[in-house]
Design a protein around this motif. Sequence first.
Motif, short mmCIF file in Angstrom:
data_model
loop_
_atom_site.label_atom_id
_atom_site.label_comp_id
_atom_site.label_asym_id
_atom_site.label_seq_id
_atom_site.Cartn_x
_atom_site.Cartn_y
_atom_site.Cartn_z
N TYR A 216 0.75 -1.19 -0.06
CA TYR A 216 0.04 -0.02 -0.14
C TYR A 216 0.78 1.29 0.01
O TYR A 216 0.37 2.29 -0.40
N LEU A 217 2.10 1.31 0.29
CA LEU A 217 3.02 2.47 0.15
C LEU A 217 3.15 2.70 -1.37
O LEU A 217 3.50 3.64 -1.72
N ILE A 218 3.15 1.49 -1.85
CA ILE A 218 3.30 1.57 -3.43
C ILE A 218 1.95 1.93 -4.11
O ILE A 218 1.92 3.05 -5.06
N TYR A 219 0.99 0.99 -3.94
CA TYR A 219 -0.24 1.63 -4.41
C TYR A 219 -0.88 2.83 -4.42
O TYR A 219 -1.16 3.67 -5.30
N TRP A 220 -0.81 3.58 -3.11
CA TRP A 220 -1.54 4.62 -3.35
C TRP A 220 -0.90 5.83 -3.94
O TRP A 220 -1.59 6.67 -4.38
N ALA A 221 0.54 5.75 -3.64
CA ALA A 221 1.14 7.08 -4.49
C ALA A 221 1.08 6.76 -5.81
O ALA A 221 0.91 7.83 -6.54
N VAL A 222 1.18 5.66 -6.21
CA VAL A 222 1.23 5.44 -7.73
C VAL A 222 -0.31 5.57 -8.33
O VAL A 222 -0.53 6.67 -9.57
N VAL A 223 -1.39 5.36 -7.64
CA VAL A 223 -2.72 5.70 -8.26
C VAL A 223 -2.90 7.33 -8.07
O VAL A 223 -3.43 7.63 -8.96
N TYR A 224 -2.41 8.01 -6.97
CA TYR A 224 -2.85 9.19 -6.87
C TYR A 224 -1.94 9.90 -8.04
O TYR A 224 -2.51 10.91 -8.48
N PHE A 225 -0.87 9.58 -8.27
CA PHE A 225 0.00 10.14 -9.54
C PHE A 225 -0.78 10.04 -10.74
O PHE A 225 -0.76 10.83 -11.54
N VAL A 226 -1.12 8.73 -11.00
CA VAL A 226 -1.84 8.43 -12.21
C VAL A 226 -3.01 9.45 -12.37
O VAL A 226 -3.32 9.99 -13.47
N PHE A 233 -7.01 14.98 -12.77
CA PHE A 233 -8.29 14.97 -11.52
C PHE A 233 -7.63 15.91 -10.73
O PHE A 233 -6.36 15.92 -10.32
N SER A 234 -8.54 16.82 -9.84
CA SER A 234 -8.10 17.49 -8.86
C SER A 234 -7.76 16.64 -7.58
O SER A 234 -7.92 15.36 -7.48
N ARG A 235 -7.02 17.28 -6.55
CA ARG A 235 -6.76 16.67 -5.33
C ARG A 235 -7.95 15.83 -4.72
O ARG A 235 -8.32 14.91 -4.18
N GLU A 236 -9.15 16.70 -5.02
CA GLU A 236 -10.37 16.19 -4.34
C GLU A 236 -10.78 14.85 -4.63
O GLU A 236 -11.32 14.13 -4.13
N TRP A 237 -10.66 14.52 -5.85
CA TRP A 237 -11.12 13.35 -6.83
C TRP A 237 -9.83 12.38 -6.68
O TRP A 237 -10.21 11.24 -6.36
N ALA A 238 -8.63 12.86 -6.65
CA ALA A 238 -7.50 11.94 -6.91
C ALA A 238 -7.36 11.05 -5.53
O ALA A 238 -7.12 9.85 -5.42
#
Length: 487
Positions: A216-226, A233-238
């Motif tokens: 999850y340290l990998i997952y969250w950062a990568v999905v947020y970046f994508v 997408f804005s931060r509110e959506w990302a």
Amino acid sequence: MSGAVAADGGPVGRGREDWLAAGIGLALFLAALAGTAGTDLLGWVVTTAVWIDPTGALAPAARTAWGWLGGGGALLATWGALLVLLTLAAAATGARVGRFALAFSVLFALAYGSWFLGSHARLAAVTPAELKKFGLDWSLKLTSEGGFLIALVAGLVIANAFPRFAEWLKEAARPELYIKIAIVLLGGVLATAIAGKLGFASSLLLRGIAAIVEAYLIYWAVVYFVARRWFGFSREWAAPLASGISICGVAAAIATGGAIRSRPGVPVLVSSLVVVFAVVEVLLLPFLAQAFLADQPLVAAAWMGLAVKTDGAAVAAGGITEALLLSQAAAGGVNWQAGWILGTTAAVKIFIDVFISVWAFILAYVWTNHINVQPGQERARPIEIWHRFPKFILGFIVTFAVALALSLSASPAQIATPVAEANTLRVIFFLLTFFSIGLLSNFRKLWEEGLGKLALVYVVSLFGFVIWVGLAISWIFFHGVTPPLAS
């Protein structure tokens, strides 16, 4: 976590549901344990054997004490008891009691009918001895748990082909409540399975925690970046997207939305996507595991927990995976002990649920103090971790501890029947979860709500790397580890 967004959607409503699930699960498990003192309070619960002749398929769990009920009587008793119990729970959450009771009765009939059909020998017979017993030369070897898949597909068909009927049934389609009760009961079932192998179980838990942190340290950062860089997408959506896709679906998306104070519609739309893709994963990943991980059952188990994004769907996928891999191994002469594959998946998901509350607090702190700073706004407090903690897990811990203590002090004969009865109820709650997940998955309606771009992010993230990173990490931590052999 699982299924659909709760009617009230907020932390208070989810907290009430968590406490209800913990209370119901504990009450049922303690009622089962009365059997250790010679009082069988749950022997009336209905069981379904693998069958060719349907007339002998149903029976009460305790035939000695409750055999006079017969199969039909046991089915009616199970429906009546669950109807009363769950209607009271629905009333506590503000549901329309009369409508819930009627809808639940129909939902129970359809769900248990799916289980009954899935227990037909052509679908469920596994071993050569079973095939010989029923005079068959082949079967699909799904075990009775193939009924879970039938329930899921039945729910999907109703949701997409008969939307008005599905809308009427939705009052009783509460996958989060059902799966939480099932997980509380699962705590006691798992404890009895691991009582004689505590060292092995401790090793599995440590491996699971390490896998979760790394994934999850990998997952969250990568999905947020994508979501931010590739799709704008804005931060509110990302942020809710990253949590929903990477952590644990509905609960993670809603907790994140609350943590960053997004508009209410944001986590709701993300949650809808979670449900749809969880169904796709349940229908796909267990069979991929059977095809490519047949000799690595605990890699497959951890993979279900890391890749499937709702409690209900993940534990369901773990159950299907266990049924497929155990039957395939048995056909080859290897008899692994039941419960370890499902237990590993459930343990991974439970640790992820705990992780949600901590992660929501971290995001609330970062957003409040560094991203969305507003004069006079109250800072996030550590007590928020408790507010967001999934309380039903406390029920799991209690049933696990009580059953483990009993298993270490009582004889196997004393504990076996009560735990088997609790497990039968656990299976029924799983069944209600499967059917409800399918029932809440109207693909056409979700598409009409404008989820195209969000769905594209989900497809790219989930099938582009989340599933495969989860598989790689599961392989790293569980490769070469197999369940104990059945005695």
